[in-house]
Design an enzyme around this catalytic site. Structure first.
Site, PDB file in Angstrom:
ATOM      1  N   GLU A   1     -14.901  -4.699   7.876  1.00 33.06           N
ATOM      2  CA  GLU A   1     -13.702  -4.251   8.580  1.00 33.06           C
ATOM      3  C   GLU A   1     -13.814  -2.766   8.867  1.00 33.06           C
ATOM      4  O   GLU A   1     -14.704  -2.077   8.360  1.00 33.06           O
ATOM      5  CB  GLU A   1     -12.446  -4.530   7.750  1.00 33.06           C
ATOM      6  CG  GLU A   1     -12.366  -3.737   6.453  1.00 33.06           C
ATOM      7  CD  GLU A   1     -11.085  -3.992   5.682  1.00 33.06           C
ATOM      8  OE1 GLU A   1     -10.191  -4.669   6.218  1.00 33.06           O
ATOM      9  OE2 GLU A   1     -10.976  -3.509   4.546  1.00 33.06           O
TER      10      GLU A   1
ATOM     11  N   SER B   1      -6.764  -2.183   1.991  1.00 31.96           N
ATOM     12  CA  SER B   1      -6.889  -1.953   0.551  1.00 31.96           C
ATOM     13  C   SER B   1      -7.105  -3.232  -0.242  1.00 31.96           C
ATOM     14  O   SER B   1      -6.843  -3.296  -1.437  1.00 31.96           O
ATOM     15  CB  SER B   1      -5.666  -1.200  -0.004  1.00 31.96           C
ATOM     16  OG  SER B   1      -5.674   0.129   0.437  1.00 31.96           O
TER      17      SER B   1
ATOM     18  N   ASN C   1     -11.256   0.668   8.806  1.00 34.59           N
ATOM     19  CA  ASN C   1      -9.970   1.229   8.392  1.00 34.59           C
ATOM     20  C   ASN C   1      -9.706   2.481   9.220  1.00 34.59           C
ATOM     21  O   ASN C   1     -10.509   3.419   9.191  1.00 34.59           O
ATOM     22  CB  ASN C   1     -10.010   1.601   6.907  1.00 34.59           C
ATOM     23  CG  ASN C   1     -10.308   0.402   6.028  1.00 34.59           C
ATOM     24  OD1 ASN C   1      -9.428  -0.383   5.737  1.00 34.59           O
ATOM     25  ND2 ASN C   1     -11.556   0.254   5.622  1.00 34.59           N
TER      26      ASN C   1
ATOM     27  N   GLU D   1       0.815  -1.213   0.000  1.00 35.38           N
ATOM     28  CA  GLU D   1       0.000   0.000   0.000  1.00 35.38           C
ATOM     29  C   GLU D   1       0.857   1.275   0.000  1.00 35.38           C
ATOM     30  O   GLU D   1       0.332   2.374   0.180  1.00 35.38           O
ATOM     31  CB  GLU D   1      -0.924  -0.006   1.208  1.00 35.38           C
ATOM     32  CG  GLU D   1      -1.896  -1.164   1.208  1.00 35.38           C
ATOM     33  CD  GLU D   1      -2.622  -1.311   2.529  1.00 35.38           C
ATOM     34  OE1 GLU D   1      -3.669  -0.670   2.687  1.00 35.38           O
ATOM     35  OE2 GLU D   1      -2.137  -2.049   3.400  1.00 35.38           O
TER      36      GLU D   1
ATOM     37  N   ASP E   1     -16.504  -0.623   6.568  1.00 41.16           N
ATOM     38  CA  ASP E   1     -17.013  -1.272   5.365  1.00 41.16           C
ATOM     39  C   ASP E   1     -17.991  -2.363   5.796  1.00 41.16           C
ATOM     40  O   ASP E   1     -17.712  -3.128   6.741  1.00 41.16           O
ATOM     41  CB  ASP E   1     -15.878  -1.891   4.553  1.00 41.16           C
ATOM     42  CG  ASP E   1     -14.867  -0.849   4.079  1.00 41.16           C
ATOM     43  OD1 ASP E   1     -15.246   0.332   3.973  1.00 41.16           O
ATOM     44  OD2 ASP E   1     -13.709  -1.225   3.829  1.00 41.16           O
TER      45      ASP E   1
ATOM     46  N   SER F   1     -10.215   8.123  -3.525  1.00 36.78           N
ATOM     47  CA  SER F   1     -10.629   7.558  -2.243  1.00 36.78           C
ATOM     48  C   SER F   1     -12.043   7.951  -1.846  1.00 36.78           C
ATOM     49  O   SER F   1     -12.558   9.012  -2.220  1.00 36.78           O
ATOM     50  CB  SER F   1      -9.653   7.980  -1.142  1.00 36.78           C
ATOM     51  OG  SER F   1      -8.367   7.455  -1.375  1.00 36.78           O
TER      52      SER F   1
END
EC number: 6.3.2.4
Length: 334
Positions: free
Chosen positions: A293, A168, A295, A16, A279, A304
Site C-alpha cells: 500500500e 496503520s 500511505n 488512528e 510499503d 514512526s
C-alpha cells in the site's frame, strides 16, 4: 518577516486518532517557531477545536476556517494535515481546503481519495514496470456470505483480511484456514464496510518514503521491518520492542536501485505530492517487488518510520517539515 500561521490538523474519525495526535505533537515540537505559528486543530466527529492553556477548547469557524482568540480573528496561511484515515487522508479535508483556497501539505483531493482505497490503488499502479500485486478479492458488508465468496475465488491460504479504506493496519488479520475467516472478517468489517482479501506473500518487508519538492520526486532510505509477530500489525507498529526497524535497510545496490525506480514511478502515476510512504515485500526466492500500500499521511510520532528515514538521509526533521509547508505555499508541482 512575520511567522506564518499554520493549522496543524490532527485527530480524525477512526481508531488512528491517538496516532495522529502523537504525530501532531512531534511536528509542532519540530517546526521553527521563528517561522511558523503552529495551531494544533483537533478534528472529531463532533467538532473541530483548538485547545488554549487551561484546557479550554475554542471551536473552529468552519465557514472561513478561522479562530477567535482574545478577541482577535486568526486565519491560516496553510494547513499541515497529519490525520491518518478519514477525513484527512481520504480527500475530504483536501476538498474543503480546495474550496476555501487554503494550501495544504498532502496529495490533492482525487489522489487522496484513490490512495486511501487499497483496491483502487493497486489497479492504478499495476502497470508500473517491475511491480507485482498479490491476488486478491474485494467484499462488501452487505454481500451476503463473504466466506463462501472467498472460497469461490480459490485464493490460497494464508490470507490477509484488511479494511479496504484505512491505515496503520487497524482491523487487519492473517488467517491460515477457512475456520479463521469469520472472526477476521468481523474485525475488518467493524472498521470499514469494504474489505480486501489478499494472498500472503512470503518475504522481507520494507517501507520507503518519498516526497516532491520543486517538481522533483525524492526517495528516502528504505526501512526493513522485522516484526516479533506474524505480521506488522497495529500493535507491532506502535508498541516499543514489538518490532525491529532497520534504517537504512540492508539491500544490495542493484536491489536498491530497482526499488527506487519502482516507488518513484508509483508515486508519479498516482500524482502524489508531499510525504508518502510505500510499503512492500521482496518475495523470497524470486526477489520480486510486491506492492502492499501507499500511505499519504505517514505517521510522524516518535515510533514512526518516516522521520527515521528523513534523519537517515541527513536532513533535520524540523527543516524538512518547514520545506513541506513552503512547497504547499508555492503551490506544489503546478
Amino acid at each position: 518577516m512575520a511567522p506564518k500561521n499554520i493549522a496543524l490538523m490532527a485527530g480524525g474519525f477512526t481508531g488512528e486518532f491517538e496516532v495522529s495526535i502523537n504525530s501532531a505533537r512531534n511536528i509542532a515540537a519540530s517546526l521553527d517557531p521563528a517561522k511558523y505559528n503552529v495551531y494544533t486543530l483537533v478534528v472529531t466527529t463532533g467538532n473541530w477545536y483548538y485547545e488554549i492553556p487551561g484546557g479550554i477548547a475554542v471551536e473552529v469557524n468552519k465557514n472561513d476556517f478561522s479562530l477567535m482568540l482574545d478577541g482577535e480573528k486568526v486565519t491560516f496561511d496553510a494547513a499541515f494535515i497529519t490525520i491518518h484515515g478519514t477525513p484527512g487522508e481520504d480527500g475530504k479535508l483536501q476538498a474543503y481546503f480546495d474550496i476555501l483556497g487554503i494550501p495544504y501539505t498532502t496529495c490533492d483531493t482525487s489522489t487522496s481519495a484513490v490512495t486511501m482505497n487499497k483496491a483502487f490503488t493497486k489497479a492504478v499502479v499495476r502497470d508500473v514496470p517491475g511491480l507485482y500485486t498479490a491476488r486478491s478479492a474485494r467484499f462488501y458488508k452487505n454481500d451476503g456470505d463473504p466466506v463462501t465468496g472467498i472460497m469461490d475465488q480459490h485464493l490460497q491460504f494464508p490470507l490477509f483480511i484488511k479494511p479496504n479504506n484505512g491505515g496503520s493496519s487497524v482491523g487487519m488479520s492473517k488467517v491460515n484456514d477457512a475456520g479463521e475467516l469469520p472472526a477476521a472478517l468481523g474485525k475488518a468489517f467493524r472498521e470499514d464496510d469494504d474489505v480486501l482479501v489478499e494472498e500472503f506473500i512470503s518475504g522481507r518487508e520494507f517501507s520507503i518514503g518519498l516526497y516532491r519538492f520543486h517538481g522533483e520526486i525524492f526517495v528516502l532510505p528504505p526501512t526493513e521491518i522485522i516484526s516479533s509477530k506474524d505480521f506488522f500489525d497495529y500493535e507491532a507498529k506502535y508498541t516499543p520492542g514489538m518490532s525491529r526497524e532497520i534504517t537504512p535497510a540492508a539491500l544490495e545496490p542493484a536491489q536498491l536501485d530497482r526499488v527506487r525506480k519502482i516507488v518513484r514511478q508509483a508515486y508519479h502515476v498516482l500524482n502524489c505530492k508531499g510525504m508518502s510512504r510505500v510499503d512492500f515485500i521482496l518475495q523470497e526466492h524470486t526477489g520480486n517487488f510486491y506492492f502492499i500500500e501507499i500511505n499519504t499521511t505517514p505517521g510522524q510520532s516518535a515510533a514512526s518510520i518516516y522521520p527515521q528515514q528523513v534523519r537517515a538521509a541527513g536532513m533535520d526533521i524540523g527543516e524538512f517539515y518547514g520545506e513541506l509547508i513552503e512547497e504547499a505555499l508555492r503551490g506544489g508541482d503546478k
